[in-house]
Motif scaffolding. Sequence first.
Motif, PDB file in Angstrom:
ATOM      1  N   ASN A   2       0.860  -1.189   0.000  1.00  0.00           N
ATOM      2  CA  ASN A   2       0.000   0.000   0.000  1.00  0.00           C
ATOM      3  C   ASN A   2       0.892   1.234   0.000  1.00  0.00           C
ATOM      4  OD1 ASN A   2      -2.006   1.892   0.298  1.00  0.00           O
ATOM      5  ND2 ASN A   2      -2.926   0.986   2.123  1.00  0.00           N
ATOM      6  N   VAL A   3       0.729   2.125  -0.981  1.00  0.00           N
ATOM      7  CA  VAL A   3       1.569   3.314  -1.040  1.00  0.00           C
ATOM      8  C   VAL A   3       1.151   4.357  -0.006  1.00  0.00           C
ATOM      9  CG1 VAL A   3       2.041   2.940  -3.489  1.00  0.00           C
ATOM     10  CG2 VAL A   3       0.177   4.488  -2.812  1.00  0.00           C
ATOM     11  N   VAL A   4      -0.026   4.175   0.607  1.00  0.00           N
ATOM     12  CA  VAL A   4      -0.491   5.060   1.682  1.00  0.00           C
ATOM     13  C   VAL A   4      -0.232   4.359   3.006  1.00  0.00           C
ATOM     14  CG1 VAL A   4      -2.463   6.278   2.681  1.00  0.00           C
ATOM     15  CG2 VAL A   4      -2.247   6.098   0.197  1.00  0.00           C
ATOM     16  N   THR A   5       0.514   5.001   3.892  1.00  0.00           N
ATOM     17  CA  THR A   5       0.918   4.338   5.137  1.00  0.00           C
ATOM     18  C   THR A   5       0.262   4.915   6.378  1.00  0.00           C
ATOM     19  OG1 THR A   5       2.851   5.793   5.311  1.00  0.00           O
ATOM     20  CG2 THR A   5       3.150   3.687   4.158  1.00  0.00           C
ATOM     21  N   SER A   6      -0.610   5.894   6.228  1.00  0.00           N
ATOM     22  CA  SER A   6      -1.277   6.511   7.374  1.00  0.00           C
ATOM     23  C   SER A   6      -2.042   5.479   8.195  1.00  0.00           C
ATOM     24  CB  SER A   6      -2.240   7.597   6.892  1.00  0.00           C
ATOM     25  OG  SER A   6      -3.044   8.076   7.957  1.00  0.00           O
ATOM     26  N   ASP A   7      -2.089   5.697   9.527  1.00  0.00           N
ATOM     27  CA  ASP A   7      -2.852   4.817  10.406  1.00  0.00           C
ATOM     28  C   ASP A   7      -4.337   5.155  10.415  1.00  0.00           C
ATOM     29  OD1 ASP A   7      -0.469   3.625  11.052  1.00  0.00           O
ATOM     30  OD2 ASP A   7      -0.254   4.624  12.996  1.00  0.00           O
ATOM     31  N   GLU A   8      -4.696   6.323   9.866  1.00  0.00           N
ATOM     32  CA  GLU A   8      -6.117   6.657   9.779  1.00  0.00           C
ATOM     33  C   GLU A   8      -6.819   5.677   8.847  1.00  0.00           C
ATOM     34  OE1 GLU A   8      -7.588  10.629   9.214  1.00  0.00           O
ATOM     35  OE2 GLU A   8      -5.694  11.493   9.916  1.00  0.00           O
ATOM     36  N   GLU A   9      -8.102   5.449   9.128  1.00  0.00           N
ATOM     37  CA  GLU A   9      -8.857   4.497   8.312  1.00  0.00           C
ATOM     38  C   GLU A   9      -8.940   4.951   6.854  1.00  0.00           C
ATOM     39  OE1 GLU A   9     -11.327   0.826   8.816  1.00  0.00           O
ATOM     40  OE2 GLU A   9      -9.764   1.828   9.927  1.00  0.00           O
ATOM     41  N   TRP A  10      -9.379   6.200   6.645  1.00  0.00           N
ATOM     42  CA  TRP A  10      -9.507   6.754   5.296  1.00  0.00           C
ATOM     43  C   TRP A  10      -8.948   8.173   5.284  1.00  0.00           C
ATOM     44  CZ3 TRP A  10     -10.674   3.557   1.455  1.00  0.00           C
ATOM     45  CH2 TRP A  10     -11.387   2.398   1.737  1.00  0.00           C
TER      46      TRP A  10
ATOM     47  N   ALA B 178       4.300   8.167  -5.935  1.00  0.00           N
ATOM     48  CA  ALA B 178       4.468   6.763  -5.545  1.00  0.00           C
ATOM     49  C   ALA B 178       4.185   5.825  -6.707  1.00  0.00           C
ATOM     50  CB  ALA B 178       3.550   6.432  -4.368  1.00  0.00           C
ATOM     51  N   ASP B 179       3.369   6.286  -7.661  1.00  0.00           N
ATOM     52  CA  ASP B 179       3.035   5.554  -8.890  1.00  0.00           C
ATOM     53  C   ASP B 179       2.689   4.082  -8.623  1.00  0.00           C
ATOM     54  OD1 ASP B 179       2.524   5.484 -11.601  1.00  0.00           O
ATOM     55  OD2 ASP B 179       4.568   4.878 -12.123  1.00  0.00           O
ATOM     56  N   PRO B 180       1.564   3.820  -7.961  1.00  0.00           N
ATOM     57  CA  PRO B 180       1.192   2.434  -7.657  1.00  0.00           C
ATOM     58  C   PRO B 180       0.985   1.584  -8.901  1.00  0.00           C
ATOM     59  CG  PRO B 180      -0.669   3.910  -7.296  1.00  0.00           C
ATOM     60  CD  PRO B 180       0.532   4.789  -7.531  1.00  0.00           C
TER      61      PRO B 180
END
Length: 334
Positions: free
Chosen positions: A241-249, A260-262
């Motif tokens: 996952n290119v998004v690493t935040s702990d927030e749900e959304w 990040a170009d997933p």
Amino acid sequence: MNRFFLTTALAIGAATTAHAAPTQYPVTIDNCGHAVTIPARPDTVVSIGQSTTEILYALDQADRMAGTALWFNAVLPDHADQDARVERISDNTPSFESVVNKRPAFVPTMFEWMIGEQGAVGTRAQFADLGIPVWVMPTDCQGKNNLVGADGTRLAPFDIRSLWDSIDQLAQVMDAQDAGDALTAALQAREAAVVARAQAMDLPDASAAVWFSSADLQLDPYMAGGMGVPGWMLDRLGLRNVVTSDEEWPTVGWETIARADPSVLVIARMDRRRFPADDVEAKLRFLQTDPVTRQMSAVRDNRIVIMDAEAMHAGIRLIDGLEALAAGMDGLSE
């Protein structure tokens, strides 16, 4: 007979000699740090959330339901007949009055932000004052703080066992343990099969991002955080996952995602229309025309997986989501 019910039938057949003991009422369940007591088998259930509702339908409990609310997609075709018998109180967040006017004996919900300390429908205390037991799916409170962030913040990665706990507890409340055991067994078998399929691809460092919606298409999108349900899905199938935040959304800028170009971009399809980007066609138009997003390799090469929004939640469609994601990964190995 479709695959889900075939697997369920096999599971039921294998368990014919080992039936679960019936529920002994009153039954008390430890739910999200609260002791919830159900005095008798509920005969008027109001379910707030598609995940809880479809689990109840899978347990064949529609005849005991007085209403349902908060839907993201159309009901599963296999449950359409049951859904037709249950009143849709609201497609989105119902009012407290509309729920209690149904004189419910039990109110389960998929999200603590529906019924909790800051409940959009009401608080546990408000329902308790009327003698109505409420229950939140463990998927939304185990390892999670719902008072931080718009949709809560994960303190630990989502664990699929919280879904099995949710099914087990609902089955216990409704005295439908055998159906609950069969449902869990069927979902676990499908999970194992799709994970094996993904592992056989033996992909290199493949990555992904999951776009749920946006308050406005010109604003930063709501993306799946690193420890939520979609994050678990990606990890389970070997995608980063290119998004690493702990927030749900969390909201994340498209410039950050584009850098990040997933390898794969997953976008939610839903029937609700709370935000402009709830429309999957609007999402696709934006991706293909925005000067930043149209440069992403996943957009240029059409490596976009369209997934029902409900499959991104911790319900019985979660495995549908895994299967859709694995199908979208096929092209990465070419």
